[in-house]
Design a protein around this motif. Structure first.
Motif, PDB file in Angstrom:
ATOM      1  N   GLN A   4      -2.321  -2.004   2.434  1.00  0.00           N
ATOM      2  CA  GLN A   4      -3.501  -2.299   1.613  1.00  0.00           C
ATOM      3  C   GLN A   4      -3.109  -3.135   0.405  1.00  0.00           C
ATOM      4  O   GLN A   4      -3.862  -4.013  -0.030  1.00  0.00           O
ATOM      5  CB  GLN A   4      -4.159  -0.996   1.163  1.00  0.00           C
ATOM      6  CG  GLN A   4      -4.619  -0.159   2.351  1.00  0.00           C
ATOM      7  CD  GLN A   4      -5.397   1.057   1.900  1.00  0.00           C
ATOM      8  OE1 GLN A   4      -6.512   0.928   1.397  1.00  0.00           O
ATOM      9  NE2 GLN A   4      -4.801   2.229   2.071  1.00  0.00           N
ATOM     10  N   ALA A   5      -1.919  -2.857  -0.151  1.00  0.00           N
ATOM     11  CA  ALA A   5      -1.469  -3.614  -1.325  1.00  0.00           C
ATOM     12  C   ALA A   5      -1.239  -5.076  -0.963  1.00  0.00           C
ATOM     13  O   ALA A   5      -1.502  -5.974  -1.760  1.00  0.00           O
ATOM     14  CB  ALA A   5      -0.192  -2.997  -1.883  1.00  0.00           C
ATOM     15  N   GLY A  19      -0.550  -5.103  -7.127  1.00  0.00           N
ATOM     16  CA  GLY A  19      -1.022  -4.848  -5.766  1.00  0.00           C
ATOM     17  C   GLY A  19      -0.996  -3.367  -5.435  1.00  0.00           C
ATOM     18  O   GLY A  19      -1.963  -2.818  -4.871  1.00  0.00           O
ATOM     19  N   ILE A  20       0.097  -2.699  -5.786  1.00  0.00           N
ATOM     20  CA  ILE A  20       0.212  -1.271  -5.462  1.00  0.00           C
ATOM     21  C   ILE A  20      -0.772  -0.469  -6.305  1.00  0.00           C
ATOM     22  O   ILE A  20      -1.443   0.448  -5.806  1.00  0.00           O
ATOM     23  CB  ILE A  20       1.664  -0.795  -5.677  1.00  0.00           C
ATOM     24  CG1 ILE A  20       2.569  -1.461  -4.639  1.00  0.00           C
ATOM     25  CG2 ILE A  20       1.755   0.719  -5.564  1.00  0.00           C
ATOM     26  CD1 ILE A  20       4.034  -1.174  -4.810  1.00  0.00           C
ATOM     27  N   ASN A  21      -0.911  -0.848  -7.580  1.00  0.00           N
ATOM     28  CA  ASN A  21      -1.863  -0.142  -8.437  1.00  0.00           C
ATOM     29  C   ASN A  21      -3.307  -0.325  -7.979  1.00  0.00           C
ATOM     30  O   ASN A  21      -4.163   0.487  -8.290  1.00  0.00           O
ATOM     31  CB  ASN A  21      -1.726  -0.631  -9.892  1.00  0.00           C
ATOM     32  CG  ASN A  21      -0.636   0.115 -10.613  1.00  0.00           C
ATOM     33  OD1 ASN A  21      -0.232   1.195 -10.177  1.00  0.00           O
ATOM     34  ND2 ASN A  21      -0.145  -0.448 -11.707  1.00  0.00           N
ATOM     35  N   ILE A  57      -0.054   2.674   1.890  1.00  0.00           N
ATOM     36  CA  ILE A  57      -0.207   1.973   0.610  1.00  0.00           C
ATOM     37  C   ILE A  57       0.096   0.474   0.751  1.00  0.00           C
ATOM     38  O   ILE A  57      -0.736  -0.369   0.421  1.00  0.00           O
ATOM     39  CB  ILE A  57       0.728   2.574  -0.469  1.00  0.00           C
ATOM     40  CG1 ILE A  57       0.573   4.094  -0.525  1.00  0.00           C
ATOM     41  CG2 ILE A  57       0.468   1.937  -1.815  1.00  0.00           C
ATOM     42  CD1 ILE A  57      -0.772   4.581  -0.987  1.00  0.00           C
ATOM     43  N   VAL A  68      -4.402  -0.149  -5.031  1.00  0.00           N
ATOM     44  CA  VAL A  68      -4.777   0.778  -3.954  1.00  0.00           C
ATOM     45  C   VAL A  68      -5.226   2.085  -4.610  1.00  0.00           C
ATOM     46  O   VAL A  68      -4.468   2.683  -5.378  1.00  0.00           O
ATOM     47  CB  VAL A  68      -3.577   1.024  -3.023  1.00  0.00           C
ATOM     48  CG1 VAL A  68      -3.947   2.009  -1.930  1.00  0.00           C
ATOM     49  CG2 VAL A  68      -3.103  -0.287  -2.426  1.00  0.00           C
TER      50      VAL A  68
END
Lengths: 420, 337
Positions: free
Chosen positions: A340-341, A310-312, A337, A314
């Motif tokens: 959006q993640a 999820g973080i990647n 971040i 963004v």
């Protein structure tokens, strides 16, 4: 050239108009697909019909009946002391099969809730570790995830069970300390204080609820003010002060309406009398602990991967833009971040929650009395209504899963990108 | 995907329906008897070093296979937990359940299965570590007890403690090995199951000498084979194979002298072995020498007992109530005539 292309273009439409009604239907893609779908539906319904008929025939041949009257039968089985038995106040012979059913559901729910809660926290931590620039944290995250998600869960449950047995003192009359002055354990479980509320505790609970509502209201007001004027307010500090402070003040005013019952340890006398006295203080069975540790650590490995993905997901430009605006790293993570993640994280997170709940049924192997072990196991053996009981258990899992999904969908709608 | 799942479910129900009628024909057609046994209980059903199933319950299945198919090896053993055994039988997964199972009225009337006799008269016993300093079950107030889930022992122990006004905690586990492990680790103070089982499981512990079996027998546990209720013919085969093994011991027919006995003048022996005009197999759908084949394969009841659980085995269980009625025991077969 042009006349040829014209001719080939006209040809199919002309011929289809010339064909009779039935042939036209066969060549009509829509009618064809409708026909096959109808055939499939009929075949499936037919099979279900045959299956139900056969099941009824088989039951009749074996002289067994179908019904749910067994719920009223008295239940004379002993059930391991757990959340469910505490909730129902279970005594063998005094309660009915229905109470056993409730105990099963309660034990499934409590292990699922505890598992989901801690697996989420632990999973987010590991997921963030895996993205950390720190080599040690990153390696720990990677090793953890690869190890735990690649070993079968049942094996991990047995592992935790065996580990708890090895670390716990096995002789009666011995114990070890888990948290000094608070939690002790031996081979038979973990023991801690048990709160006994007195008159006036209700007022404290009301104060707590008021504090939570007030903190929520303050947060809303602060956000509105910040949107309008740009002035931030210390929401976190004020909320904590409210939620802790108000109930504590009320608690003191009401004259501390709560006493603590401490576990009673006996070290003298006959061996069977030694150890922690049953029914005094609070108690957690080692089977619960083993299952809880296994489910939490296992599911956290999957959640960590979801969080990392999820973080990647963004785009890097987002964090660069946040940095360009001068936002501190923590604020950028929280305000830019993560929101959006979350859109990427929430849907697969839901299925991990559902998995954890369903995986809790593996508890039958180690004797934790959740729904499958105690109701679809012991009770089924006693009353012999396999079809009814399995159907009920399926239904219960379905309801739990659909409720979880409904909640997560609601949450997903809240965090998803609002299109303007 | 959905339709596929349903098709499988429907196929399962269809198959169950087909298997429920004419078990004998099914067994003959497949050439194998599907026998439900335990997950490993020394003396009753356990695989030996070579992976061959042995035990009292296993020998009963071999006798049935010999009587029906003429081959005591034509068996597919299905290893079942206490919890799964009845469903496996009533759904047609196995043809006969021979898994140290107690005959009770609920099981005989509610589960769609029928017990066909008693192959071992047992009673529930309890094992404790000697360090507990307990010599009688009456001193067990407050104990934590480990047992198998889905068993009558689970219910008996509750009855016993209630009757005696004692409290206890019960840890009910699915797999017998897990029960022993939990007991060995001190999770429980008491291990309980049928006396024969207690004797067998004690051998699995690290130091069997540190543990003792309490003198009380707190229940009646008649263990016996069972079959599905919807097949009279198969039920009778199951019952009379067991009776024939007991009758053979009473008449002195053994696996060794069975061939000589074929020329015996004793009419009772002739009837059991199907000599001359005696054909009791026909109405059960079997050959006239059904009992002879069973006895030749595994021996009479006494031989089976001595080989698997008797005084000369590691379990070392005396015949006791399992002796023939002529010796003051309970083993009594209705006449074969």
């Amino acid at each position: 050239m042009s006349s040829m292309s014209e001719g080939s273009g006209q040809h199919p439409s002309q011929s289809s108009r010339e064909r009779s009604g039935l042939a036209a239907l066969v060549f009509d893609a829509k009618a064809r697909s409708l026909f096959f779908q109808a055939m499939l539906a009929i075949a499936i319904l037919g099979m279900i019909w045959v299956a139900i008929g056969n099941a009824a025939d088989n039951l009749a041949q074996q002289g067994r009946e179908f019904g749910f009257d067994f719920f009223d039968r008295p239940s004379d089985i002993q059930i391991l002391t757990t959340f469910g038995t505490w909730l129902v106040g279970y005594e063998p012979g005094q309660n009915t099969v229905f109470h056993v059913f409730i105990i099963g559901i309660a034990n499934t729910l409590i292990i699922s809730l505890a598992g989901v809660f801690f697996a989420t926290i632990w999973g987010f931590l590991i997921g963030i570790f895996r993205l950390s620039p720190n080599f040690v944290l990153r390696s720990f995250g990677t090793i953890y995830v690869e190890l735990l998600r690649n070993v079968p869960l049942l094996l991990q449950i047995f592992f935790w069970t065996a580990l708890l047995r090895i670390v716990a003192p096995s002789q009666r009359g011995e114990f070890s300390t888990l948290v000094p002055g608070l939690l002790q354990f031996d081979a038979k479980g973990i023991y801690g204080p048990y709160p006994i509320p007195h008159d006036g505790m209700g007022v404290v609970m009301i104060a707590l609820m008021v504090a939570i509502v007030a903190a929520w209201g303050f947060g809303k007001w602060a956000k509105k003010r910040q949107d309008a004027t740009g002035q931030p307010a210390p929401v976190g500090l004020v909320s904590i002060a409210l939620i802790i402070g108000l109930p504590v003040v009320v608690f003191l005013i009401m004259g501390r309406p709560l006493s603590i019952e401490w576990p009673n340890f006996v070290s003298e006398g006959p061996v069977l009398r030694r150890g922690f006295e049953r029914g005094i203080g609070s108690y957690i069975a080692p089977e619960f602990m083993a299952l809880f540790l296994a489910l939490t650590t296992y599911t956290a490995a999957f959640i960590a991967e979801i969080v990392r993905a999820g973080i990647n997901a963004v785009p890097k430009g987002q964090s660069e833009a946040a940095a360009a605006l001068g936002l501190p790293k923590g604020v950028a993570m929280r305000k830019v971040i993560l929101p959006q993640a979350f859109r990427v994280i929430v849907p697969p997170l839901t299925s991990q929650y559902l998995n954890l709940t369903k995986n809790s049924s593996l508890a039958a192997a180690i004797g934790y009395p959740e729904l499958v072990a105690v109701f679809a196991g012991t009770t089924l053996n006693q009353v012999g209504r396999a079809i009814e009981i399995i159907a009920i258990v399926i239904l219960v899992y379905l309801v739990i899963s659909l409720a979880t999904s409904a909640f997560m969908n609601w949450f997903n709608n809240r965090v998803k990108l609002v299109e303007r | 995907m959905k339709s596929k799942t349903l098709a499988i479910a429907a196929a399962a129900v269809l198959a169950a329906s087909a298997a429920s009628a004419g078990t004998l024909d099914d067994v003959k057609a497949s050439g194998k008897l599907k026998c439900g046994v335990s997950q490993g209980l020394p003396g009753f059903s356990t695989p030996d070093d070579a992976g061959k199933w042995t035990g009292l319950d296993v020998d009963y299945c071999r006798a049935v296979a010999a009587a029906v198919l003429g081959d005591p090896e034509a068996i597919e053993f299905v290893s079942l937990s206490a919890k799964d055994r009845f469903t496996a039988l009533s759904s047609g997964e196995i043809d006969v359940l021979s898994r140290n199972t107690t005959w009770t009225i609920t099981r005989d009337t509610d589960l769609g299965i029928t017990f066909t006799g008693v192959s071992y008269y047992d009673g529930q016993g309890m094992m404790v570590p000697k360090s507990l300093g307990v010599t009688s079950a009456a001193e067990l107030d407050g104990a934590t007890i480990c047992t198998n889930t889905g068993t009558t022992t689970e219910l008996n122990i509750t009855d016993y403690f209630q009757q005696h006004g004692m409290t206890f905690e019960l840890v009910a586990l699915e797999n017998s090995d897990e029960v022993v492990a939990a007991y060995g680790a001190g999770r429980c103070d008491v291990f309980t199951t049928d006396r024969s089982g207690v004797a067998a499981e004690r051998l699995k512990l690290a130091n069997p000498g540190d543990h003792m079996v309490l003198p009380e027998t707190i229940s009646k546990e008649p263990l016996g084979p069972s079959v599905r209720s919807d097949d009279d013919q198969w039920e009778k085969i199951s019952r009379w194979v067991l009776n024939a093994l007991v009758e053979a011991e009473e008449l002195g027919i053994t696996s060794e002298n069975v061939e000589e006995m074929m020329s015996s003048e004793n009419p009772s022996v002739q009837r059991v072995l199907g000599v001359g005009d005696n054909d009791y197999g026909k109405s059960m759908g079997l050959e006239a020498d059904w009992a002879k084949k069973a006895i030749a394969a595994v021996g009479n009841y006494g031989e089976i007992y001595d080989r698997n659980v008797g005084p000369d085995t590691p379990l070392g269980l005396e015949r006791g109530v399992n002796a023939l009625w002529t010796d003051g025991g309970l083993m009594y077969a209705p006449p074969i005539r």
